[in-house]
Design a protein around this motif. Sequence first.
Motif, PDB file in Angstrom:
ATOM      1  N   ASP A 292      62.707  75.598  21.006  1.00 48.14           N
ATOM      2  CA  ASP A 292      62.408  74.251  21.499  1.00 48.14           C
ATOM      3  C   ASP A 292      63.621  73.566  22.120  1.00 48.14           C
ATOM      4  OD1 ASP A 292      63.932  73.828  19.249  1.00 48.14           O
ATOM      5  OD2 ASP A 292      62.549  72.395  18.313  1.00 48.14           O
ATOM      6  N   ASP A 295      63.278  71.011  25.165  1.00 51.42           N
ATOM      7  CA  ASP A 295      62.337  69.897  25.113  1.00 51.42           C
ATOM      8  C   ASP A 295      62.993  68.552  25.375  1.00 51.42           C
ATOM      9  OD1 ASP A 295      63.717  69.367  22.785  1.00 51.42           O
ATOM     10  OD2 ASP A 295      62.027  69.738  21.431  1.00 51.42           O
ATOM     11  N   ASN A 768      56.986  76.732  26.512  1.00 46.90           N
ATOM     12  CA  ASN A 768      56.285  75.446  26.526  1.00 46.90           C
ATOM     13  C   ASN A 768      57.064  74.402  27.315  1.00 46.90           C
ATOM     14  OD1 ASN A 768      54.188  76.394  24.938  1.00 46.90           O
ATOM     15  ND2 ASN A 768      55.089  75.677  23.021  1.00 46.90           N
ATOM     16  N   THR A 769      58.391  74.524  27.301  1.00 44.85           N
ATOM     17  CA  THR A 769      59.226  73.511  27.952  1.00 44.85           C
ATOM     18  C   THR A 769      60.228  74.090  28.943  1.00 44.85           C
ATOM     19  OG1 THR A 769      60.700  73.570  26.030  1.00 44.85           O
ATOM     20  CG2 THR A 769      59.033  71.828  26.093  1.00 44.85           C
ATOM     21  N   ALA A 835      52.403  73.604  20.868  1.00 43.56           N
ATOM     22  CA  ALA A 835      52.304  72.336  21.591  1.00 43.56           C
ATOM     23  C   ALA A 835      50.898  71.743  21.522  1.00 43.56           C
ATOM     24  CB  ALA A 835      52.712  72.529  23.047  1.00 43.56           C
TER      25      ALA A 835
END
Length: 847
Positions: A292, A295, A768-769, A835
């Motif tokens: 992460d 993020d 996800n980021t 997420a």
Amino acid sequence: MKKCLVLALMWSCSAHLVSAQVPVSDAGGLKVSWEFSENNYQKKGELLSVLTLTNTGSRPLPANGWTVYFNGAAPHNEGDTSVISVARVNGDYLRFSPGKSFHGLAPKAAVQVKLLTRPLRNITDYPKGFYIVFDTDPSHGIPLPLETKSAIDYTKQERAIAEKQYAQNLSVKNLPEAQMSPVFPSPVSYRRTSALFKPAAGLKIMADKDFGKEAAYLADEWQKVTGVKPAVGIASGSATKGPQKIVLQKKAIAFPEGYELSVSADQIVISASDAAGVFYGIQSLKVLLPPDSWDGKHTAVSIAGIEIKDHPRFPHRAFMMDIARNFQQKGEVIKTIEVLSLYKINILHLHLNDDEGWRIEIPGLPELTEIGSKRGHTTDEQTHLFPSYGSGPSIANSSGTGFLTRADYLEILRYATARHITVIPEFETPGHARAAIKSMDARYKKFMAAGKTAEATQYLLRDRDDQSVYRSVQGWSDNVINPALPSVYSFMEKISDETIAMYKEAGAPLQTIHFGGDEVPAGVWEKSPAVAALLKSDASIDGVDDMWHYYFEKVNVMLKQRGLYLSGWEETGLKKALVDGKKKMIVDTRAAGNNFHTDVWNNLSGNEDLAYKLANAGYKVVLTNVTNLYMDLAYSASDAEPGQYWGGYVDADKLFSFIPYDYYKNQKEDERGMPLDPSHFNGKERLTEAGKASIIGLQAPLWSEVITSPERFEYLLLPKLFGLAERSWAADPDWATAADPAVTEQLYQKSWSAFANVIGKKELPRLNTYAGGFSYRIPTAGVRVEQGMVKANAQYPGLMIRYTTDGTEPAANSKVYSGDLPASANLSFRLFNSAGRGGRTVKFALR
């Protein structure tokens, strides 16, 4: 009626009911419904569909004076054609129009026609892009609302898919981090230590003078994670103790692109003998960061102590991005470069033209983008091309229309070069070249109208008197360049020289231009006066079929004069010959010593050993096997899964399991997705030691016929890309060389389990980021019923299974599956990532 338990996959995007967002009034209240009724109709291997045209408006549709156009698999009428007749225009561009028995359509009335096409396999086969054109305004296409639905029962098929997925998932164990590779793709060796690097204020990057660009890149990446950009300085000699720092040092490493990475409490040292090695050490350092980290919420990160020694297995680790069939904007290309470089892919093969589009600006040939980059309704293709793949009547469609400007391409080249990715440009020729041919036809007409014959014929790509009849695999009857024309080679020189100039200006490496060579159909050039004249004047050309060799020899000479070598698809190393009385493509030894680099995709039935034949003959071979490496193939046989299927089905495991030097061993299914008997490969040519040296790497293509958005592109790209990264970088795994099949399977399952844990717990959460986030595919749940209890599992640990009991689609706040559930009427399962984004739902039902 006795109840029985069944499973059914339900597509969350309502695959069986699709309506275009178009005001009905625009077409006078007309709408189209296409219902798939029966596969294998009358046991003839065809699909029966019912096309319904409904008038929901207040005005009657006249008996004639209109035509409806659309894209799809070419159908033919089942029975009567006098009411509505359906026909192919060209390629996948189709039309239906009123026949002599059609007497108009009153308000609230409907007319139906039965059609036959190839069998329906998945939503890829759905027709799309319907619009109507009235004779009173022939240049204007009006979009029509479309409803597609299926009466075909896929219950048994979907049950089998869910159960197969469940069985495959059973081998995946939930592993602690200590049992997972710390970086991805897997390094040659690593050793964890007890140290912990905790960055402090004033962290500096000290780099050898040859690694200044890589140091600046690392500083930028560090800032993305922590918000603080470290200062960069020049290192003096080898790494030493002192203030906390990251050192990029020059050191003799035996392998090109290799590196060593050491993380201790007070410093991080990346050592390499070349800039590429340092860059890959930086990418491994990034992967050591928590998933992460991108993020935007971290001010500091810590890294566990480790010692890594690493280098790639293959020098050519390639992804092919097709922006020709359907276009992707510059931003998506750059985003793709980001994820490729993170996972150490070093080649971006850009497919820049095809029958359906030309996607790069070439100074001096404006027609290529003025005409060839646009799709929309047209009667003569003088200003743009026909619609394809559902792009519709408007040239404003973002997937059908678009191109990279010269400035765009320069930016892409600079961006890729900074990340040690070589961009190989592909200009598909002589087949798959319809966009270029039509563009040069328009140029010819323009200059002839101005009385400038020399300019008109300077870059003409077809013999205007050619009466040859052919049909390509994709249905085109006019998509092949004529190699007998001198103007063709003027065109090749022009696009090559302009391309070379762009690479030089961008400071980007260019060793080759890819000139395609794929899928030239039978019948081409046979009735061309220009070819006939050339054959008469040049006795060295052995008939029309030998025009193939003639063309690529001339292109090869042209490239050599410019200091480049030729790349192409496998056909560049093949020729047509009579084998047992039939024409067949065989290895052409005449070009084996010309340094041709061949991307060999065809390992389908009858051609399983083609890549090895070409490598053994001396061609440089990039393994591009369709059954394992084609990312555009659907993840599974589900009717709701987008993607092609003609070469089988490809999930991440197909790429992960690929064994380059013995791919017979890994191929367990044929192109229909059916199990293969091990004896299937008996008698096939094996790779020799000399041939092994000719295998330069792997490539995974992502063809774009079904890709009409960045989201769909990323869905098919990821997580398949992880398998390509692992097999092209990491060393040959133990399961690839084990002799005992039982041992092979045991070792493979252990390796796959570890890989699945890395993907599910580390790399998918990272994406996800990372680079703005990716719309990767979240798999469907595996589901099985045992003794009245429903079991579910996930392909990748780290994903969460949620369920509902009332038939609704599970949401991010639905109950978490934690154990077997009693079979009930309305159970639904869906996987979610960290997420909160969900995949496609698996619905359990009683009936």
